[in-house]
Motif scaffolding. Sequence first.
Motif, mmCIF file in Angstrom:
data_model
loop_
_atom_site.group_PDB
_atom_site.id
_atom_site.type_symbol
_atom_site.label_atom_id
_atom_site.label_comp_id
_atom_site.label_asym_id
_atom_site.label_seq_id
_atom_site.Cartn_x
_atom_site.Cartn_y
_atom_site.Cartn_z
ATOM 1 N N SER A 8 0.836 -1.209 0.000
ATOM 2 C CA SER A 8 0.000 0.000 0.000
ATOM 3 C C SER A 8 0.865 1.250 0.000
ATOM 4 O O SER A 8 0.566 2.233 -0.700
ATOM 5 C CB SER A 8 -0.933 -0.004 1.215
ATOM 6 N N ARG A 38 -6.821 1.021 -2.258
ATOM 7 C CA ARG A 38 -5.705 0.993 -1.305
ATOM 8 C C ARG A 38 -5.495 2.367 -0.657
ATOM 9 O O ARG A 38 -5.271 2.472 0.551
ATOM 10 C CB ARG A 38 -4.418 0.575 -2.024
ATOM 11 N N ILE A 42 -5.803 3.382 3.323
ATOM 12 C CA ILE A 42 -4.770 4.051 4.122
ATOM 13 C C ILE A 42 -5.374 5.259 4.845
ATOM 14 O O ILE A 42 -5.132 5.479 6.037
ATOM 15 C CB ILE A 42 -3.591 4.506 3.236
#
Length: 307
Positions: A8, A38, A42
């Motif tokens: 990531s 992704r 995050i």
Amino acid sequence: MTRLDPTSLQLFIAVLEEGTIAAAAEREHIAAAAVSKRISEIESQLRTQLLNRTNKGIEPTAAGIALLGLARRALHELDDISVQMQEYASGMRGHVRIFANISAITQFLPAEIKSFLAEYPQIQVNLEEKISTAVTKAVAENAADIGIFIMQPHGHQLEVFPYHEDKLVLITPADHPLATRKATSFADTLEYDYVGLHTGSTINLQLQNAASELGRLVRFSIQVTSYDALCLMVGSGLGIGILPEGVARTYTKTLRLRTIPLDEPWTRRELKICVRAFDALPVAAKLLVNHLKRQSMEPSSPGKTHD
């Protein structure tokens, strides 16, 4: 909070470097939707907006710029871990524990370890001086990777390899009654006081065993813990002593000492390398064992004794 994974972070870096999610996806060979997911994950994990999405592409927020630096540093350190672990696996980096008796340390190991470290500078060698019985015990108990000892019965399950040989000689003050002899018997030396090494040392045990076979005793005027101290005491007239020839040769250059051969078969000694199991050693330790074995087979050179 779920930990951030390297993949990531790599995708996040690619997005900022390329300027768009589509370009980052193409560079990393992954679907754009997967990259977008992704990045959203995050932001959700960090509870912070990292990107401003516009029709022209993306722009990092202040938090995004901070994460970019942190992510690059983290991935670099992960790469460094991989490189260093590969060096350990190949033997280019490592730590080796070696226990050796004083004869090996004073006569052979300084030059041989130096040449080994010149070839493998990232390997750390930890060398400790022990009497031979303690050397074999330490290797058997895995307190040391490699041991070097005077060959004698030890009662441990060890693999043993040839190393060097040395020869014991008598040293006396220059004005001693034995000093003019070209050679002497051990029996003749027992008329005089000895400067001995510490209790338990192999040389002391050899002296006492040899005297016992003659029905005699060795008279120790003083006992010391090093070859240096023994030679200084002999030079001061406190007695005679017995040392490996290679060691004695060093001190006769600076002290008023005489070296006299002994006509005794037990004065020739075999030094051996021992390990618990060679195949189970770390790569760095295997490299050092092989280096020491090769060095012991090389022709004699200045400062080395191959009797």
